[in-house]
Design an enzyme around this catalytic site. Structure first.
Site, PDB file in Angstrom:
ATOM      1  N   HIS A  84       0.827  -1.204   0.000  1.00  0.00           N
ATOM      2  CA  HIS A  84       0.000   0.000   0.000  1.00  0.00           C
ATOM      3  C   HIS A  84       0.863   1.257   0.000  1.00  0.00           C
ATOM      4  CE1 HIS A  84      -4.067  -1.444   0.359  1.00  0.00           C
ATOM      5  NE2 HIS A  84      -3.794  -2.194   1.430  1.00  0.00           N
ATOM      6  N   CYS A 145      -0.032   2.730  -4.505  1.00  0.00           N
ATOM      7  CA  CYS A 145      -0.718   4.008  -4.736  1.00  0.00           C
ATOM      8  C   CYS A 145       0.227   5.130  -4.331  1.00  0.00           C
ATOM      9  CB  CYS A 145      -1.987   4.089  -3.893  1.00  0.00           C
ATOM     10  SG  CYS A 145      -3.293   3.013  -4.462  1.00  0.00           S
TER      11      CYS A 145
END
Length: 171
Positions: A84, A145
């Protein structure tokens, strides 16, 4: 010589309602490291994989400052991260660098479960700078991301922001 630091996080220490698990990051690390080892005949001891619980912020920083730091002038250091990515509020002194007033971050295994929080892009840039300053060629591959600004500054018009998959770190 080539040295590699390969970080993959599928499961996080924080509860799933804080950070959702991922399903391909560990596999990505295994594949990329195996490919590079076989393709470039990198000795196993030159590669440091940090998977899930081993992928703490401290271990990632140590991976740069102890493992990748073995690289000398004209050697190559590879940093690969799959997990992430997120954002955190930037200190007001950094607003000149962050027009949106947010740092981009890599979410380590222990992010959001306790302090310290995510690995901020400014911290990552400093770790890369420490190597590059000694003549090491640094390659970064970041699959997360908010990775567009992890190692460089982009013009806001040059990219389209995606929806975050992990909540921000407001620590």
């Amino acid at each position: 010589a080539i040295y590699g630091l390969f970080v993959g996080v599928n499961r996080y220490e924080a509860p799933p309602n804080k950070i959702s698990p991922l399903y391909g990051c560990v596999n990505d690390v295994e594949l990329i490291s195996a490919t590079l080892i076989s393709r470039f005949a990198i000795p196993d001891e030159n590669c440091l994989p940090l998977i899930d619980a081993l992928a703490t912020k401290k271990n990632v920083i140590d991976g740069f400052q102890k493992h990748l730091a073995q690289a000398g002038a004209d050697d190559t250091a590879i940093f690969y991260f799959s997990g992430h990515g997120s954002q955190e509020k930037a200190d007001s002194r950094l607003w000149v660098l962050e027009s949106d007033r947010y740092n981009e971050t890599l979410v380590c295994y222990d992010s959001r479960a306790s302090e310290p929080y995510d690995l901020a892009d400014k911290e990552l840039r400093y770790l890369i700078h420490q190597l590059a300053e000694r003549g090491v060629h640094v390659v970064t591959i970041i699959d997360s991301c908010h990775s567009g600004e992890a190692t460089r500054i982009l013009n806001e018009e040059e990219f389209d922001s995606a929806v975050r998959q992990s909540p921000p770190d407001w620590g």
